[in-house]
Design a protein around this motif. Structure first.
Motif, short mmCIF file in Angstrom:
data_model
loop_
_atom_site.label_atom_id
_atom_site.label_comp_id
_atom_site.label_asym_id
_atom_site.label_seq_id
_atom_site.Cartn_x
_atom_site.Cartn_y
_atom_site.Cartn_z
N TYR A 28 108.07 71.36 88.45
CA TYR A 28 108.77 70.22 88.91
C TYR A 28 109.02 71.78 90.62
O TYR A 28 108.51 71.23 91.46
CB TYR A 28 109.97 70.12 88.72
CG TYR A 28 109.23 68.79 88.25
CD1 TYR A 28 108.83 67.07 89.21
CD2 TYR A 28 109.29 68.52 86.91
CE1 TYR A 28 108.78 66.48 88.80
CE2 TYR A 28 109.15 67.40 86.61
CZ TYR A 28 108.80 66.27 87.08
OH TYR A 28 108.66 64.64 86.63
N ASP A 29 109.03 72.91 90.08
CA ASP A 29 109.12 73.72 91.89
C ASP A 29 107.76 74.29 92.18
O ASP A 29 107.26 73.66 93.92
CB ASP A 29 109.47 75.05 91.19
CG ASP A 29 111.02 74.83 90.49
OD1 ASP A 29 111.62 74.39 91.49
OD2 ASP A 29 111.41 76.18 90.28
N SER A 55 114.87 71.85 89.28
CA SER A 55 114.23 72.82 89.51
C SER A 55 114.96 73.04 91.03
O SER A 55 115.63 72.13 91.66
CB SER A 55 113.33 71.92 89.99
OG SER A 55 112.55 71.75 91.17
N ALA A 63 111.35 73.71 84.54
CA ALA A 63 112.12 74.10 85.68
C ALA A 63 110.68 74.56 86.94
O ALA A 63 110.24 73.83 88.40
CB ALA A 63 113.13 74.40 86.07
N GLN A 64 109.91 75.29 86.47
CA GLN A 64 108.57 75.68 87.02
C GLN A 64 107.72 74.86 87.12
O GLN A 64 106.91 74.48 88.27
CB GLN A 64 107.91 76.65 86.62
CG GLN A 64 109.26 78.13 86.11
CD GLN A 64 108.33 79.20 84.87
OE1 GLN A 64 107.72 78.68 84.34
NE2 GLN A 64 109.12 79.88 84.69
#
Length: 236
Positions: A15-16, A101, A12-13
């Motif tokens: 893609y963030d 994300s 997630a981080q």
């Protein structure tokens, strides 16, 4: 799979960060580390990108197989920015996107509001636990996602996909071809961005699990990125 929560958080981080860079006009794939640019497979990678072969989400074969219709509900699991860049906003079906994300979902909401798109739901969360009812979707896809996970988690994802799809509905997904020529380089690229490939099965091992939930209508190898794309029908 051990430490799945920390692994999901890392993806997630990653893609963030990619979304934040993109908002500033920076494409992560254009800014790879020097050691990757010196790799012999970098030229093949660049050629694939120039010819639009580095992403298999936008292949015309997907739309042709799924045959999206006005009254159909389409779920895009691990959706990334397909709605924006791969033509999914032009499909007549109602779009439902799921992505881990938060920045991706935020950007998609901005895009859909600006374009006044008819969207069913944009949900931020893991694809192994979605908020949808049983037998809810007519068609779906999960492209460029399963390579991040090991066998036990992949099975959980397939169980969830089977749950939310209607019986005999169509679905497209892909997995990495670990024996493919570009697999090692593609994994190095993803690892450099903080989301390493964890897929730990051969094609044969994956299909053993897949047969519990789906019938394979056809499958195609995407050699440019060493992926295998499956065109499936959900078992009753």
């Amino acid at each position: 799979m051990k430490n799945i929560n920390s692994h999901l958080k890392a993806i997630a981080q990653s893609y963030d960060r990619a979304i934040e860079l993109g908002r500033n006009g920076i494409n992560s794939y254009n800014n790879l580390p020097e050691y990757l640019k010196k790799d012999p497979d970098y030229i093949n990678f660049q050629t694939a990108r120039e010819n639009g072969l580095d992403s298999d989400s936008g292949r015309i074969e997907i739309k042709a197989f799924l045959s999206p219709a006005v009254n159909a509900k389409f779920v895009d699991l691990g959706c990334c920015l397909n709605l924006m860049f791969n033509g999914y906003d032009q499909w007549p079906s109602t779009y439902y996107g799921v992505d881990i994300s938060t920045e991706t979902i935020k950007l998609l909401r901005e895009f859909s509001e600006k374009k006044r798109l008819r969207v069913g739901k944009l949900h931020c969360g893991s694809i192994h636990e979605t908020p949808f009812e049983d037998n809810y979707f007519d068609i779906g896809a999960c492209i460029g996602v399963l390579e991040y996970y090991e066998k036990a988690f992949v099975r959980e994802v397939l169980i969830e996909i089977h749950r939310i799809l209607k019986p005999y509905s169509k679905f497209v997904l892909d997995i990495p071809d670990n024996a493919g020529k570009m697999h090692h380089f593609m994994n190095l690229v993803e690892t450099s961005m903080g989301r390493p490939d964890k897929f730990d099965m051969s094609i044969e091992e994956f299909e053993e699990i897949l047969f519990d939930f789906f019938e394979i209508e056809k499958k195609e190898k995407i050699d440019a990125v060493s992926m295998v794309q499956y065109f499936l029908k959900r078992k009753a």
